[in-house]
Design a protein around this motif. Structure first.
Motif, PDB file in Angstrom:
ATOM      1  N   LEU A 205      -0.748   5.934   3.506  1.00  0.00           N
ATOM      2  CA  LEU A 205      -1.925   5.226   4.015  1.00  0.00           C
ATOM      3  C   LEU A 205      -1.555   4.330   5.194  1.00  0.00           C
ATOM      4  O   LEU A 205      -2.248   4.313   6.224  1.00  0.00           O
ATOM      5  N   VAL A 206      -0.448   3.609   5.053  1.00  0.00           N
ATOM      6  CA  VAL A 206      -0.006   2.733   6.146  1.00  0.00           C
ATOM      7  C   VAL A 206       0.352   3.562   7.364  1.00  0.00           C
ATOM      8  O   VAL A 206      -0.030   3.230   8.490  1.00  0.00           O
TER       9      VAL A 206
ATOM     10  N   ALA B 179      -0.781   6.569   8.170  1.00  0.00           N
ATOM     11  CA  ALA B 179      -2.002   7.124   8.754  1.00  0.00           C
ATOM     12  C   ALA B 179      -2.750   6.070   9.566  1.00  0.00           C
ATOM     13  O   ALA B 179      -3.229   6.362  10.675  1.00  0.00           O
ATOM     14  N   CYS B 180      -2.833   4.863   9.041  1.00  0.00           N
ATOM     15  CA  CYS B 180      -3.519   3.798   9.778  1.00  0.00           C
ATOM     16  C   CYS B 180      -2.784   3.451  11.069  1.00  0.00           C
ATOM     17  O   CYS B 180      -3.412   3.229  12.109  1.00  0.00           O
ATOM     18  N   LEU B 181      -1.464   3.407  11.007  1.00  0.00           N
ATOM     19  CA  LEU B 181      -0.684   3.104  12.217  1.00  0.00           C
ATOM     20  C   LEU B 181      -0.848   4.202  13.259  1.00  0.00           C
ATOM     21  O   LEU B 181      -0.925   3.921  14.464  1.00  0.00           O
TER      22      LEU B 181
ATOM     23  N   TYR C 249       0.837  -1.201   0.000  1.00  0.00           N
ATOM     24  CA  TYR C 249       0.000   0.000   0.000  1.00  0.00           C
ATOM     25  C   TYR C 249       0.868   1.244   0.000  1.00  0.00           C
ATOM     26  O   TYR C 249       2.051   1.188   0.365  1.00  0.00           O
TER      27      TYR C 249
ATOM     28  N   VAL D  94      -3.541   6.136  13.616  1.00  0.00           N
ATOM     29  CA  VAL D  94      -4.892   6.002  14.164  1.00  0.00           C
ATOM     30  C   VAL D  94      -4.953   4.843  15.154  1.00  0.00           C
ATOM     31  O   VAL D  94      -5.539   4.963  16.244  1.00  0.00           O
ATOM     32  N   VAL D  95      -4.349   3.720  14.801  1.00  0.00           N
ATOM     33  CA  VAL D  95      -4.340   2.564  15.710  1.00  0.00           C
ATOM     34  C   VAL D  95      -3.561   2.888  16.983  1.00  0.00           C
ATOM     35  O   VAL D  95      -3.991   2.551  18.092  1.00  0.00           O
TER      36      VAL D  95
END
Length: 65
Positions: free
Chosen positions: A19-20, A22-24, A15, A26-27
């Motif tokens: 994006l990766v 941003a997801c990390l 990806y 958020v998590v």
């Protein structure tokens, strides 16, 4: 831990990096929020137990003599 890092590196390969990342983020913020809530509940329980102990000790000191 090394297995988790390998999985994350695999995600960066599949990806877009933004994006990766941003997801990390958020998590990570989600985990931080959950840990903060658990710490707050622990502090509330600790203060409640301390106040109850003070009340019991004060009652004991008044009633015993």
């Amino acid at each position: 831990m090394a297995q988790i890092l390998d999985e994350i590196q695999g995600l960066y390969g599949m990806y877009p990096s933004w994006l990766v990342t941003a997801c990390l983020v958020v998590v990570g913020l989600g985990f931080g929020w959950v840990i903060w809530k658990l710490v707050r509940v622990g502090m509330v329980l600790l203060v409640t137990a301390a106040l109850l102990a003070i009340m019991v000790f004060a009652g004991w000191m008044i009633l015993v003599p």
